[in-house]
Design a protein around this motif. Structure first.
Motif, PDB file in Angstrom:
ATOM      1  N   PHE A 116       0.823  -1.198   0.000  1.00  0.00           N
ATOM      2  CA  PHE A 116       0.000   0.000   0.000  1.00  0.00           C
ATOM      3  C   PHE A 116       0.867   1.262   0.000  1.00  0.00           C
ATOM      4  O   PHE A 116       0.645   2.190  -0.795  1.00  0.00           O
ATOM      5  CB  PHE A 116      -0.926  -0.007   1.217  1.00  0.00           C
ATOM      6  CG  PHE A 116      -1.695   1.266   1.408  1.00  0.00           C
ATOM      7  CD1 PHE A 116      -2.815   1.530   0.643  1.00  0.00           C
ATOM      8  CD2 PHE A 116      -1.280   2.200   2.343  1.00  0.00           C
ATOM      9  CE1 PHE A 116      -3.526   2.710   0.821  1.00  0.00           C
ATOM     10  CE2 PHE A 116      -1.976   3.385   2.519  1.00  0.00           C
ATOM     11  CZ  PHE A 116      -3.105   3.634   1.757  1.00  0.00           C
ATOM     12  N   LEU A 117       1.865   1.290   0.894  1.00  0.00           N
ATOM     13  CA  LEU A 117       2.739   2.460   0.986  1.00  0.00           C
ATOM     14  C   LEU A 117       3.579   2.633  -0.279  1.00  0.00           C
ATOM     15  O   LEU A 117       3.835   3.762  -0.716  1.00  0.00           O
ATOM     16  CB  LEU A 117       3.652   2.337   2.215  1.00  0.00           C
ATOM     17  CG  LEU A 117       2.942   2.357   3.570  1.00  0.00           C
ATOM     18  CD1 LEU A 117       3.927   2.081   4.699  1.00  0.00           C
ATOM     19  CD2 LEU A 117       2.248   3.703   3.787  1.00  0.00           C
ATOM     20  N   GLY A 118       3.997   1.501  -0.875  1.00  0.00           N
ATOM     21  CA  GLY A 118       4.768   1.564  -2.116  1.00  0.00           C
ATOM     22  C   GLY A 118       3.952   2.159  -3.253  1.00  0.00           C
ATOM     23  O   GLY A 118       4.429   3.028  -3.994  1.00  0.00           O
ATOM     24  N   LEU A 119       2.701   1.707  -3.393  1.00  0.00           N
ATOM     25  CA  LEU A 119       1.835   2.242  -4.445  1.00  0.00           C
ATOM     26  C   LEU A 119       1.528   3.715  -4.187  1.00  0.00           C
ATOM     27  O   LEU A 119       1.488   4.528  -5.128  1.00  0.00           O
ATOM     28  CB  LEU A 119       0.540   1.441  -4.517  1.00  0.00           C
ATOM     29  CG  LEU A 119      -0.436   1.872  -5.615  1.00  0.00           C
ATOM     30  CD1 LEU A 119       0.174   1.622  -6.992  1.00  0.00           C
ATOM     31  CD2 LEU A 119      -1.760   1.127  -5.495  1.00  0.00           C
ATOM     32  N   LEU A 120       1.313   4.070  -2.932  1.00  0.00           N
ATOM     33  CA  LEU A 120       1.060   5.464  -2.575  1.00  0.00           C
ATOM     34  C   LEU A 120       2.223   6.351  -3.014  1.00  0.00           C
ATOM     35  O   LEU A 120       2.025   7.406  -3.625  1.00  0.00           O
ATOM     36  CB  LEU A 120       0.847   5.582  -1.066  1.00  0.00           C
ATOM     37  CG  LEU A 120       0.672   6.995  -0.498  1.00  0.00           C
ATOM     38  CD1 LEU A 120      -0.573   7.653  -1.076  1.00  0.00           C
ATOM     39  CD2 LEU A 120       0.586   6.956   1.028  1.00  0.00           C
TER      40      LEU A 120
END
Length: 302
Positions: A116-120
């Motif tokens: 999630f944080l990577g895509l964000l």
């Protein structure tokens, strides 16, 4: 510690799915949407959730084991009330014997957070303002340009409800971004609520006051916080969140059917439903001296 390896891995998966869908769906914009990029995000979710599915099954089994041993846990707590060291040792032995792991419930969620944080991070940099290196994390300049202009119903997937400056340069309007992002935020909140509610209705409310408070926080608190965080999320990230919630609803339905809760937990769930039904009947019941609506209709017919 550098997180570049996460951003590179997420970018690689996203770009591979985009390349595949680019061969299948029309390259032209349909309904104001670049479907190859939207579907790339959706199938990024599906890829991650399929990889984590075995852990989710282990999580459910561990939760079932934890529910089944609650009577034994209470016995140990009563037996070693003043001896914390012995209680802890006996509890660890009980967990080992019954193959129950209290930490297993958090593991799938913890493993999803880097994705999630990577895509964000990846989507936040998809702004052609000259400040971001378009070839970072394995992207080509062409891929960066295409992704930064990709839209969902006319709103850029890198756009946010709370930051609409510069969207005109991407062929959109601030109002368009707010409408699309606002609808997605409501969907994100609703599906998050439905996911928690599905689990609680099946397993029932916990009898432990502290655990029940956590259940209420999961059911009502987290969806409310998404109203605030959704304000800052790129549209692409909200697509990711809604998709993973929908996947969770289907996954939980299948797993809960295959691995039903222990009879005690199921009875609690049924009891919760009975209480809700009774409360509804109480609300709908006619006041003293007032005839029911259906009785009035019968009298009118006569």
């Amino acid at each position: 510690m550098s997180l570049d390896w996460i951003y590179i891995a997420i970018s690689w998966l996203l770009l591979r799915w985009h390349e595949l869908w680019d061969l299948i769906v029309p390259k032209t914009v349909v309904l104001g949407t670049n479907w190859s990029w939207v579907l790339a995000i959706v199938f990024l979710v599906i890829t991650v959730r399929i990889l984590l599915f075995p852990l989710f099954v282990k999580q459910i089994r561990s939760q079932r084991a934890m529910q089944a041993i609650q009577p034994k846990v209470k016995e140990l707590q009563a037996k070693h009330k003043g001896d914390k060291e012995t209680l802890q040792r006996e509890m660890m032995e009980l967990y080992r014997t019954e193959k129950a792991n209290p930490l297993m419930g958090c593991l799938p969620l913890v493993l999803q957070m880097p994705v999630f944080l990577g895509l964000l991070h990846v989507l936040r940099r998809l702004v052609p303002d000259g400040k971001h290196n378009p070839t970072l994390y394995g992207w080509t300049a062409e891929q960066f340009d295409l992704a930064s202009h990709a839209k969902l119903f006319g709103a850029p997937i890198a756009g946010k409800f709370g930051a609409t400056a510069g969207v005109e340069a991407l062929g959109s309007t601030p109002l368009n971004v707010k409408i699309v992002a606002g609808v997605l935020i409501l969907m994100m909140m609703a599906t998050t609520f439905m996911t928690s509610r599905q689990m609680i209705l099946k397993t029932g409310w916990s009898e432990d006051p502290q655990q029940k408070m956590i259940q209420r926080l999961m059911l009502y608190g987290i969806p409310f916080t998404l109203l605030i965080s959704g304000y800052l999320f790129p549209i692409g990230v909200i697509i990711y969140w809604v998709t993973t919630n929908l996947f969770s609803l289907g996954q939980q339905f299948w797993v809960l059917k295959k691995y039903p809760p222990p009879p005690a937990a199921a009875k609690i769930g049924e009891k919760s439903k009975d209480v809700d039904a009774a409360a509804k009947l109480t609300v709908e019941a006619p006041k003293p001296g007032v005839k029911p609506a259906n009785q009035k209709k019968r009298g009118a017919r006569r």
